[in-house]
Design a protein around this motif. Structure first.
Motif, PDB file in Angstrom:
ATOM      1  N   SER D 499       0.706  -1.256   0.011  1.00 24.05           N
ATOM      2  CA  SER D 499      -0.093   0.017   0.025  1.00 24.05           C
ATOM      3  C   SER D 499       1.045   1.378   0.144  1.00 24.05           C
ATOM      4  O   SER D 499       0.892   1.999   0.987  1.00 24.05           O
ATOM      5  CB  SER D 499      -1.009   0.018   1.360  1.00 24.05           C
ATOM      6  OG  SER D 499      -2.065  -0.134   0.909  1.00 24.05           O
ATOM      7  N   VAL D 500       1.543   1.619  -0.919  1.00 25.25           N
ATOM      8  CA  VAL D 500       2.583   2.470  -1.061  1.00 25.25           C
ATOM      9  C   VAL D 500       2.019   3.399  -2.129  1.00 25.25           C
ATOM     10  O   VAL D 500       1.980   2.736  -3.324  1.00 25.25           O
ATOM     11  CB  VAL D 500       4.052   2.096  -1.214  1.00 25.25           C
ATOM     12  CG1 VAL D 500       4.952   3.508  -0.929  1.00 25.25           C
ATOM     13  CG2 VAL D 500       4.513   1.246  -0.033  1.00 25.25           C
ATOM     14  N   SER D 501       1.830   4.788  -2.205  1.00 25.94           N
ATOM     15  CA  SER D 501       1.285   5.650  -3.337  1.00 25.94           C
ATOM     16  C   SER D 501       2.578   6.232  -4.059  1.00 25.94           C
ATOM     17  O   SER D 501       3.726   6.362  -3.676  1.00 25.94           O
ATOM     18  CB  SER D 501       0.432   6.575  -2.549  1.00 25.94           C
ATOM     19  OG  SER D 501       1.242   7.420  -1.913  1.00 25.94           O
ATOM     20  N   VAL D 502       2.144   6.659  -5.166  1.00 32.97           N
ATOM     21  CA  VAL D 502       3.146   7.359  -5.925  1.00 32.97           C
ATOM     22  C   VAL D 502       3.725   8.734  -5.376  1.00 32.97           C
ATOM     23  O   VAL D 502       4.931   8.846  -5.282  1.00 32.97           O
ATOM     24  CB  VAL D 502       2.493   7.867  -7.309  1.00 32.97           C
ATOM     25  CG1 VAL D 502       3.442   9.092  -7.984  1.00 32.97           C
ATOM     26  CG2 VAL D 502       1.812   6.824  -8.141  1.00 32.97           C
ATOM     27  N   GLY D 503       2.821   9.376  -4.505  1.00 32.56           N
ATOM     28  CA  GLY D 503       3.288  10.463  -3.912  1.00 32.56           C
ATOM     29  C   GLY D 503       4.382   9.771  -2.556  1.00 32.56           C
ATOM     30  O   GLY D 503       5.523  10.667  -2.556  1.00 32.56           O
ATOM     31  N   ALA D 504       4.055   9.036  -2.048  1.00 32.42           N
ATOM     32  CA  ALA D 504       5.067   8.648  -0.957  1.00 32.42           C
ATOM     33  C   ALA D 504       6.312   8.188  -1.376  1.00 32.42           C
ATOM     34  O   ALA D 504       7.558   8.587  -1.105  1.00 32.42           O
ATOM     35  CB  ALA D 504       4.541   7.154  -0.286  1.00 32.42           C
ATOM     36  N   ILE D 505       6.584   7.615  -2.733  1.00 28.78           N
ATOM     37  CA  ILE D 505       7.655   7.064  -3.302  1.00 28.78           C
ATOM     38  C   ILE D 505       8.363   8.494  -3.993  1.00 28.78           C
ATOM     39  O   ILE D 505       9.445   8.468  -3.600  1.00 28.78           O
ATOM     40  CB  ILE D 505       7.429   6.188  -4.619  1.00 28.78           C
ATOM     41  CG1 ILE D 505       6.894   4.967  -3.952  1.00 28.78           C
ATOM     42  CG2 ILE D 505       8.751   5.983  -5.406  1.00 28.78           C
ATOM     43  CD1 ILE D 505       6.375   3.773  -5.046  1.00 28.78           C
ATOM     44  N   GLU D 506       7.847   9.288  -4.589  1.00 29.03           N
ATOM     45  CA  GLU D 506       8.394  10.697  -5.091  1.00 29.03           C
ATOM     46  C   GLU D 506       8.762  11.273  -3.733  1.00 29.03           C
ATOM     47  O   GLU D 506       9.960  11.871  -3.761  1.00 29.03           O
ATOM     48  CB  GLU D 506       7.209  11.520  -5.773  1.00 29.03           C
ATOM     49  CG  GLU D 506       6.844  10.761  -7.193  1.00 29.03           C
ATOM     50  CD  GLU D 506       5.714  11.575  -7.838  1.00 29.03           C
ATOM     51  OE1 GLU D 506       5.685  11.260  -9.172  1.00 29.03           O
ATOM     52  OE2 GLU D 506       5.150  12.522  -7.270  1.00 29.03           O
ATOM     53  N   ASP D 507       8.288  11.312  -2.694  1.00 25.75           N
ATOM     54  CA  ASP D 507       8.619  12.130  -1.384  1.00 25.75           C
ATOM     55  C   ASP D 507       9.977  11.604  -1.111  1.00 25.75           C
ATOM     56  O   ASP D 507      10.880  11.912  -0.649  1.00 25.75           O
ATOM     57  CB  ASP D 507       7.639  12.268  -0.579  1.00 25.75           C
ATOM     58  CG  ASP D 507       6.402  13.173  -0.848  1.00 25.75           C
ATOM     59  OD1 ASP D 507       6.672  13.801  -1.757  1.00 25.75           O
ATOM     60  OD2 ASP D 507       5.456  13.059  -0.197  1.00 25.75           O
ATOM     61  N   ALA D 508       9.954  10.126  -0.875  1.00 25.99           N
ATOM     62  CA  ALA D 508      11.164   9.563  -0.538  1.00 25.99           C
ATOM     63  C   ALA D 508      12.350   9.703  -1.343  1.00 25.99           C
ATOM     64  O   ALA D 508      13.166   9.851  -0.796  1.00 25.99           O
ATOM     65  CB  ALA D 508      10.922   7.895  -0.236  1.00 25.99           C
ATOM     66  N   ILE D 509      12.112   9.599  -2.617  1.00 30.68           N
ATOM     67  CA  ILE D 509      13.105   9.954  -3.705  1.00 30.68           C
ATOM     68  C   ILE D 509      13.634  11.236  -3.318  1.00 30.68           C
ATOM     69  O   ILE D 509      15.192  11.461  -3.241  1.00 30.68           O
ATOM     70  CB  ILE D 509      12.530   9.711  -4.935  1.00 30.68           C
ATOM     71  CG1 ILE D 509      12.168   8.213  -5.186  1.00 30.68           C
ATOM     72  CG2 ILE D 509      13.911  10.264  -6.093  1.00 30.68           C
ATOM     73  CD1 ILE D 509      11.550   7.988  -6.688  1.00 30.68           C
ATOM     74  N   SER D 510      12.844  12.356  -3.386  1.00 32.82           N
ATOM     75  CA  SER D 510      13.419  13.692  -3.140  1.00 32.82           C
ATOM     76  C   SER D 510      13.946  13.728  -1.635  1.00 32.82           C
ATOM     77  O   SER D 510      15.025  14.205  -1.493  1.00 32.82           O
ATOM     78  CB  SER D 510      12.008  14.478  -2.918  1.00 32.82           C
ATOM     79  OG  SER D 510      11.339  14.372  -4.397  1.00 32.82           O
ATOM     80  N   ALA D 511      13.529  13.316  -0.725  1.00 33.46           N
ATOM     81  CA  ALA D 511      13.750  13.415   0.571  1.00 33.46           C
ATOM     82  C   ALA D 511      15.180  12.572   0.808  1.00 33.46           C
ATOM     83  O   ALA D 511      16.117  13.122   1.535  1.00 33.46           O
ATOM     84  CB  ALA D 511      13.025  12.805   1.704  1.00 33.46           C
ATOM     85  N   HIS D 512      15.328  11.562   0.404  1.00 34.04           N
ATOM     86  CA  HIS D 512      16.561  10.715   0.498  1.00 34.04           C
ATOM     87  C   HIS D 512      17.463  10.522  -0.731  1.00 34.04           C
ATOM     88  O   HIS D 512      18.372   9.652  -0.707  1.00 34.04           O
ATOM     89  CB  HIS D 512      16.164   9.269   0.813  1.00 34.04           C
ATOM     90  CG  HIS D 512      15.180   9.425   2.399  1.00 34.04           C
ATOM     91  ND1 HIS D 512      15.775   9.504   3.530  1.00 34.04           N
ATOM     92  CD2 HIS D 512      13.976   9.364   2.424  1.00 34.04           C
ATOM     93  CE1 HIS D 512      14.850   9.660   4.605  1.00 34.04           C
ATOM     94  NE2 HIS D 512      13.849   9.545   3.959  1.00 34.04           N
ATOM     95  N   ALA D 513      17.188  11.259  -1.783  1.00 38.86           N
ATOM     96  CA  ALA D 513      17.923  11.199  -2.992  1.00 38.86           C
ATOM     97  C   ALA D 513      18.282   9.927  -3.237  1.00 38.86           C
ATOM     98  O   ALA D 513      19.411   9.293  -3.552  1.00 38.86           O
ATOM     99  CB  ALA D 513      19.312  11.882  -2.790  1.00 38.86           C
ATOM    100  N   LEU D 514      17.147   8.984  -3.371  1.00 41.03           N
ATOM    101  CA  LEU D 514      17.417   7.495  -3.734  1.00 41.03           C
ATOM    102  C   LEU D 514      17.306   7.665  -5.241  1.00 41.03           C
ATOM    103  O   LEU D 514      16.877   8.332  -6.189  1.00 41.03           O
ATOM    104  CB  LEU D 514      16.022   6.857  -3.434  1.00 41.03           C
ATOM    105  CG  LEU D 514      15.449   6.999  -1.975  1.00 41.03           C
ATOM    106  CD1 LEU D 514      14.196   6.220  -1.622  1.00 41.03           C
ATOM    107  CD2 LEU D 514      16.653   6.390  -0.866  1.00 41.03           C
ATOM    108  N   GLY D 515      18.478   6.268  -5.582  1.00 41.35           N
ATOM    109  CA  GLY D 515      18.802   6.467  -7.080  1.00 41.35           C
ATOM    110  C   GLY D 515      18.379   4.801  -7.594  1.00 41.35           C
ATOM    111  O   GLY D 515      18.495   4.941  -8.698  1.00 41.35           O
ATOM    112  N   SER D 516      17.801   4.144  -6.676  1.00 41.84           N
ATOM    113  CA  SER D 516      17.805   2.619  -7.242  1.00 41.84           C
ATOM    114  C   SER D 516      16.388   2.152  -6.813  1.00 41.84           C
ATOM    115  O   SER D 516      15.981   2.435  -5.733  1.00 41.84           O
ATOM    116  CB  SER D 516      18.719   1.750  -6.963  1.00 41.84           C
ATOM    117  OG  SER D 516      18.696   1.433  -5.643  1.00 41.84           O
TER     118      SER D 516
END
Lengths: 466, 556, 466, 556
Positions: D499-516
């Motif tokens: 149950s993970v949304s687009v927004g949550a993923i986008e926010d996590a990528i932005s917040a933690h600079a995720l790359g993979s």
């Protein structure tokens, strides 16, 4: 669209057909206080009686004019008179319904004329309905005899109005063809009454042959539509004719009393019942009760669940025209293919039937067309064929003498159609053969044998509303 | 037609027939084809009777020449079983159309025979005449003859159109057909001193097979059963049997008698129903065979089998005794077979209603036969209230009858067992008698009766209580008004076939000083139908005689 | 009167029984807007889901608390909270119904206590019904789980009245045991409504699992009795409990709101339905509508026609107690003998059952008792036994995964009973073996084998009316 | 429990597993048993998976040690077919009661094994551990060992209680059980150079029998199928095969790999679905056998059979072409088998929806797999309106999927064909592919669709019209309100398992600079369930990268 053929054989083998006069007498059995009589030798009645007793598992009222050899030569008018008088004395009926037979039609007495003089001679019997129908055994079939009798009942008992009478719009005439069981009629009554309408069924087998236990016996029919009910049918708001066979009776009613009619050539299947419900809703001015909404949903669901099992199934049907049309059309709507269709008599529906050919023939013809089918559907006499073919038999129509509940089979309405899907679908499921290591190729044969199935989308025939 | 008329006359003159023996020459001429009351008659026709008698021949094609009604309304509805071919269950009919009525159906008949032979190749084709082609004059005998010659195969005309009379007559006309065209036309492969015919047994529900194993054990061969489970060649070569048994239904008495006349095959009348009767029949078979040259030791072996089987049967009936003792059985039948079961029912502890039978002597049997024979017709006309009254008065627990009274009995919530030809259980021989007791036990003790007799929740009184009240009220009304009572008494129908009342008979006796049943029949018609009421007429005569009104001569 | 025995085997072979929690979840499926949840590992839900999907041929709402190994050790309370929150977020249910399983009962969390604290922490969910039922897999059976859940629904949603509330006498509670199909409930609703009464069914599977096509999907149940309806049950005039299993729930309702109740231990059979109709007539003050008079007559007629085929027939039945009682008692009323009776759990009815013995056991036990029977009756898992025994199988109860129409089987009421006679009677007729020359003695064997049948007259158990 | 933990770890380390190869050491440790979202999960448990994998062994007793739920709610519900014993269809369970939970169920288990051996005498008993006895500490391995010693019969413990993880894990644990206790414990009667194993094929709907006749024709012997239609001794002696085929479901990759390791049996991954795949698999089998010493001419014969069968299959598919050309098929499945049918569907003229596949190259297959794999989960959560929307947008004529989406598809009145394990038709090999086309034709052209789509008489608009209107309204609302549109976009769930949304993923990528993808999974949980959404996560990463937000490393 089917090619309609007649069997070319001289000899009928394993008859599908039954005779006109017993069809006529069945119609009379749906009239209250009636004693049906076959004008013929006592064997004519005896065979009919046994047939109905075995099908309905009921005591059946059916008398005979007991024509013997001398009477057949001299003419049977005396026998008619004596029959009427004897029946009146013993059974006190409201109606005596007389069907001719081959025996009496071969000589060809003027029975209608004779009955006029009988009426004059017996004014004390003015209240007694006497209906005579010409139904020679050597012409037509059971369904025709039934239809002619219903028409004659209308002509005898419904007055001819010079100008249309005052109508009771909630009163509805329902002309019920012989393909309907007492159970079907009960179901239709429930449906029609749910719209606040008051149906009069002609004939009404649901009251007479539904297997209830009466408080006391009468030798005549018990239940059914009364002579008085029939005489009021001219004042109804509408006539609903069920089965193409009822068209003539509906036209007769229209001619006598200008009652508009709507013919439903079948009430088995989704579209067919949608049209029926829509019609009832329109003429009653009421919306369809909630239970039909649920029943419709259940039917659609059953069609969806069931279509896996019906798709591509090969079925052979032997039945009278209206029953063949009702059930066969619906089965093709479910994806089955009617590879053999045999019937008993002609009907305008036959050429519209969704099969390549419809044959007016016998069960030998049906058996020839039923090799390798998944299901055989015909009356109980199909049991021998089914055994030889090693295919399951679904008992359809009359006679059904080797199973219980013939009178209570219901195939009309959303619910009846739904249950038909279950009954037939479960036969298919029970027949499913488990795969085994050796059948990998036979299991799905050559393209020309098991190739694309060609089913036409069958039509729901709805009469334009007047 | 003349041939047919002669045949019928011939059958009416049947000396083997007990009924005929009691008739005057003039009455015999009238035969059994008197007009039944239109609108008040029941029962099958002569064609029906002919078909019943011959259809059990399993390997031939039975072709009905007539409109669809004669075959289409009735085929494959009879219970005769086969151990071989099923061709007899195939329905063949010319299904004549209007054209055939107008222009004659002989051509269609001939082509039908050809089609059957082409497709099914049976050893013979039996062609049944029916009313319509008989009226239009189709000469089926000639067509059969031509077809037989052309296709080199027996084609047997059975001339018994429905309108010539009732089923019984048809049975006998069927017998004439095989006497004329089949029996004696072939020879058996071999013969033995133990060859017999069984005549008038149709193997309904497989009953022949309850008897045959015992004959097999004794080395007695059924050369031909006419016609149960028979093959054509067996019937055709049956004239080589040493003896015949005619089962007591008398349906084909003419066949038995004429085979004796023509081929010197002695016969006896016997029954397979009832333990004593079964034993008697085995003894008679052995006796006749020994007379005809079989070794005398056959009788010893027969007696040994009888002793073993009787012991076995009585032992198997014994366990039911406790449950069935005192149960009252009402036997109702127009036929003549059910009375032979009396002994077995009594052995199982049951009482036969309306009789004081203690042992099943021949006399007792006669009394039951008398009693029940009379009521055979009556039952069909009873209202449930009358039925209930009868059952209550008889205090019966179960009714045994033919299928026609089934629904009336059941709707009166009366345990009922089918003992006519539509039954599914086989009651012949020793095995059959045990089965019958078992079936009675099953029917009597089925808890369904307690259920169906429950009053409906909306009924304040039961149907039975209302009936009791109505009966009592009627009785009271009659008691209070002697004139009405007399009217009711006189209004009661004695002869159901001809609708003749007590009053009409009494008046006729008074008016014409009648002294015999025959005379009453001649005057009023009463007793001229099925004959079931002749004893009642005799009783009226006796009563009048006693009352000193007139001298009465007791009827046969 | 039967001796009630428990199977002594260590190993259950071919289970008849199903587990409590899925019984409980079925009850929840008859509540509107409900999401049933099994508190256990995801497999518990997965098996239950497949079972119901195959039986009802419907999408089934059933969730899991998804207990994994760690959670089972640490306790599952967190999982309950997360489940509720996730379900609320995704499905917006009115009610969440939680049944425990073996996994969570082995550790034994205090779920009821936890839910109280959850309520305090989540006031925004005050409108959400949350019902938790303890239904360990290792105790009792399907029927018990169903019964406990219905009782718990009453306890959760029906207020406790200090003094009896104002009653609406036309309102009738119907506690419908798990032996009733959606079709049965529809039939009962029709019957009860014909008396002018307004029934509330708890649970009401007829609205949710009858196979209708909804206009739109929700992930929860659709149809069924609402939480609001249940909360009004205390004001009804009467409670009708159908099935002995419903006694506890009826007593709970009586205790909370003094609603008098009448328990019908079965509604299959003539006498049973007479009692039912008489009761409805009495509490409604209305006479029985004419259609029941006719249906009763038809049933009596069917019993008479059918008894020839049932008399002396030997039947083995495997079913849960209330279903066994309903069908088995009726069959003995028709003259059949129950030679093998196997059930899943205890019930006060068992010792009254008309057979020598009732065994709480499995289908292996049933198979051992079914040699030479004329009919085997149990759920679809009996198919293997029936094949080995070469006897026909009448599919009875849940699961019925290899035939269509499980939800629409009707065996209650006069009409349902009548049709049951036809269905079973026709199996007997179809099985009739033709006599042949070699079976004259086997056909009817020795007295001790085919001797007098000993059937006791079964009792219709009617609770005295309060 | 330590053994079980080790086993699970062992399975997680499976080098044969493509998914694992992409994982970090730490992630591999976490394995597949992460917490699924309570109240939002679906699918079977490890016990279920173990049972699925081994139950197709037909002649052994499969005994489930646990409460009634584990066996009672589910037995005899799987479609694996047998050509011999039916014992595998018998449900055996200890059905533990409260007592066993309190005092331990080992004694009951032991007695159950004894009862089974006494009554059914199977060649072996498989004992399945379930959650409750695992929690209470029943040592089933020890009980099995004792029982095996006592009864001198293999008793195999299968340690795979439900709570350890999903079905896939159970498949592999089942593999471990037979690797440890069965394989290599017996010897075949004889061996040939043509002996192969087939691993991971369950003979559902009898599919093995669509393949076996061709192998028979080529002289190739299936020494053991693990486990479809297998006998115990076949599995036990499977270590003598020359080569193995692992069917591409990968369910038992550990078995194939360890058999290579232990017994030097080379294997390949292949499929029997699809004409081309079937041919490839036959070729691979021949190639491996030749490598292992079989005569080279085997390949010629194999090619001949392939040529013949392919021709035959294409010829039989041809007649459907006219009727099926242009029909659009929507393939939805979480499994990996359905994409191999693409070529056959295309050959019959159908189009695969959402792809522009022209020829069935390997690349195309990958694309379909990609596309469909992602939607596998999604479909279960769709409302009919969403389903309708999807179907309308795809303009699909028929949907092929597993049974779980059946009712949703059907209620949306969409022709549907079952291609998962509950299907009744066998679609393997050449025959199966023709059957599939035939079934699609049947489903598509069933007139029932025209019927069920009829509007109800009380509806003024159809359901579809209302849905269209609602969809249009929603779209208009979103178009009018960019904020709302963005909210809707961000609110959409990407990972259904967690149950993970687009927004949550986008926010996590932005917040933690995720790359993979791995990093996103580590942070948000998304992609850590079934893994079906990993491509979607990669797509988000790629999009963000393109938008210049962050550098993205494409996920595997």
């Amino acid at each position: 669209m089917a090619l309609v053929k007649h069997s070319k054989k001289a000899c009928t083998v394993n008859p599908l057909k039954m005779s006109q006069p017993i069809g006529g007498s069945l119609a009379f059995m749906g009239v209250s206080g009636c004693m049906p009589v076959l004008h013929g030798s006592q064997g004519c009645t005896s065979f009919g009686l046994v047939l109905f007793v075995r099908h309905f598992r009921e005591a059946i009222p059916l008398q005979t004019t007991a024509m013997n050899e001398v009477a057949t030569i001299l003419g049977g008018l005396d026998n008619i008179e004596q029959s009427i008088l004897n029946i009146v004395k013993r059974a006190k009926p409201d109606v005596i319904g007389i069907c001719s037979t081959g025996v009496t039609e071969t000589k060809g007495d003027d029975v209608d004329g004779y009955l006029k003089s009988f009426r004059q001679r017996h004014p004390e019997l003015d209240d007694l309905g006497i209906v005579y129908v010409s139904t020679p055994d050597f012409k037509d079939a059971f369904q025709d005899g039934f239809a002619k009798t219903v028409k004659k009942l209308v002509e005898e008992f419904v007055p001819q109005y010079d100008s249309p009478p005052q109508r009771a719009p909630q009163k509805i005439n329902v002309l019920a063809g012989c393909h309907l069981t007492p159970g079907d009629i009960d179901e239709l009554r429930d449906i029609i009454e749910s719209f606040g309408l008051e149906p009069t069924f002609l004939p009404d087998l649901s009251g007479s042959l539904d297997g209830h236990i009466p408080d006391d016996f009468t030798p005549t029919t018990l239940g059914g539509v009364t002579k008085a009910d029939i005489s009021e049918m001219g004042k109804a708001g509408w006539t609903i004719a069920i089965g193409e066979q009822m068209r003539e009776a509906a036209l007769a009613l229209e001619a006598r009393a200008s009652v508009p009619f709507q013919l439903f050539d079948r009430l088995t299947g989704l579209g067919a019942n949608d049209a029926f419900i829509a019609f009832l809703s329109r003429i009653s001015g009421r919306p369809a009760p909630i239970k039909f909404r649920r029943q419709r949903g259940q039917l659609v669901d059953a069609m969806l669940d069931g279509h896996f099992h019906f798709g591509g199934k090969r079925i052979a049907i032997g039945a009278e025209p209206d029953l063949l049309w009702s059930v066969g059309s619906f089965l093709t709507e479910m994806g089955a293919e009617i590879v053999g269709a045999v019937t008993t008599t002609s009907s305008p529906l036959l050429e519209k039937f969704p099969a390549e050919e419809v044959l007016i023939g016998d069960l030998e013809d049906l058996e020839q067309r039923a090799h390798g089918v998944d299901l055989l559907m015909t009356h109980s006499h199909g049991r021998q064929s089914a055994e030889r073919l090693a295919v399951p038999l679904y008992r359809l129509g009359l006679p059904m003498f080797d199973r219980l509940g013939a009178a209570h089979e219901v195939t009309v309405g959303y619910r009846g159609t739904r249950n038909l899907i279950f009954s037939i679908g479960n036969i298919f499921i029970a027949q499913t053969h488990e795969p085994d290591p050796d059948t990998w190729r036979q299991d799905f044969g050559d393209a020309d044998q098991h190739g694309p199935i060609v089913t036409e989308s069958p039509l729901v025939q709805i009469e334009p509303v007047a | 037609m003349t041939t047919l008329a002669n045949k019928i006359q011939d059958v009416f003159n049947e000396p083997g027939c007990g009924k005929n023996q009691g008739k005057s020459e003039k009455e015999r001429k009238k035969g059994c084809t008197k007009q039944l009351a239109p609108g008040a008659a029941a029962g099958g026709c002569a064609f029906d009777g002919a078909k019943i008698a011959l259809q059990p021949i399993t390997d031939v094609a039975h072709l009905v020449h007539g409109p669809i009604a004669c075959e289409g309304n009735s085929w494959d509805n009879r219970g005769a079983k086969t151990s071989g071919s099923s061709l007899y269950r195939t329905g063949f009919t010319t299904d004549i159309a209007e054209n055939d009525v107008v222009f004659g159906g002989e051509k269609r008949l001939y082509r039908s025979i050809k089609e059957i032979i082409d497709k099914y190749d049976p050893p013979a084709v039996f062609v049944y005449q029916t009313c319509v082609p008989a009226m239009t004059g189709d000469d089926i005998a000639a067509v059969c003859k031509a077809a037989a010659a052309k296709f080199e195969k027996p084609v047997i005309p059975v001339i018994s159109p429905g309108f010539v009379g009732p089923k019984n007559l048809g049975n006998k006309l069927a017998g004439e057909a095989i006497l004329d065209h089949v029996i004696g036309t072939m020879e058996p492969e071999y013969t033995t001193p133990y060859d017999i015919n069984i005549i008038g047994e149709y193997n309904l529900a497989g009953e022949l097979w309850q008897v045959k194993p015992l004959l097999d054990e004794l080395g007695i061969r059924i050369l031909a059963c006419i016609s149960g489970d028979a093959k054509y060649h067996e019937v055709a070569s049956s004239h080589r049997a040493r003896a015949s048994m005619m089962v007591c239904s008398k349906a084909m008495i003419n066949v038995a008698r004429k085979m004796e006349e023509r081929y010197e095959i002695p016969f006896f009348e016997g029954s397979f129903y009832g333990i004593g009767d079964m034993s008697d029949s085995l003894r008679e078979i052995a006796r006749l065979l020994i007379e005809r040259g079989a070794p005398a030791e056959l009788m010893e072996r027969t007696e040994a089998v009888i002793a073993r089987e009787e012991t076995r049967a009585w032992e198997r009936i014994a366990p039911y005794k406790e449950r069935l003792t005192g149960k009252r059985v009402l036997l109702i039948t127009g036929g003549v077979k059910s009375w032979s079961v009396v002994a077995a029912l009594q052995e199982a502890g049951m009482e036969l209603v309306g009789t004081s039978v203690k042992k099943s002597t021949k006399e007792d049997k006669e009394r039951i036969k008398e009693l029940m024979g009379q009521d055979a017709h009556m039952i069909d006309d009873m209202t449930p209230r009358e039925m209930y009254k009868m059952l209550r008065e008889a205090r019966a627990d179960i009714m045994l009858s033919g299928g026609r009274s089934q629904f009336i009995a059941l709707k009166a919530k009366m345990p009922w067992l089918d003992i006519n030809q539509e039954r599914h259980h086989a009651y012949a021989g020793y095995e059959g008698m045990v089965e019958l007791v078992h079936e009675i036990d099953k029917a009597l003790h089925n808890p369904v009766w307690a259920q169906v007799r429950l009053p409906a929740p909306w009924e304040e009184t039961t149907w039975e209580e209302r009936a009791d009240k109505a009966i009592a009220a009627e009785a009271a009304a009659l008691a209070a008004d002697p004139a009405k009572a007399e009217e009711a008494r006189r209004g009661k129908n004695i002869c159901q076939c001809r609708s003749v009342s007590v009053g009409a008979i009494e008046d006729a006796i008074s008016a014409h000083a009648l002294g015999s049943v025959e005379a009453v029949t001649g005057e009023t018609g009463a007793g001229g139908g099925c004959g079931g009421c002749q004893e009642k007429i005799a009783a009226i005569l006796a009563e009048r005689a006693e009352a000193g009104a007139l001298p009465a001569s007791k009827a046969a």
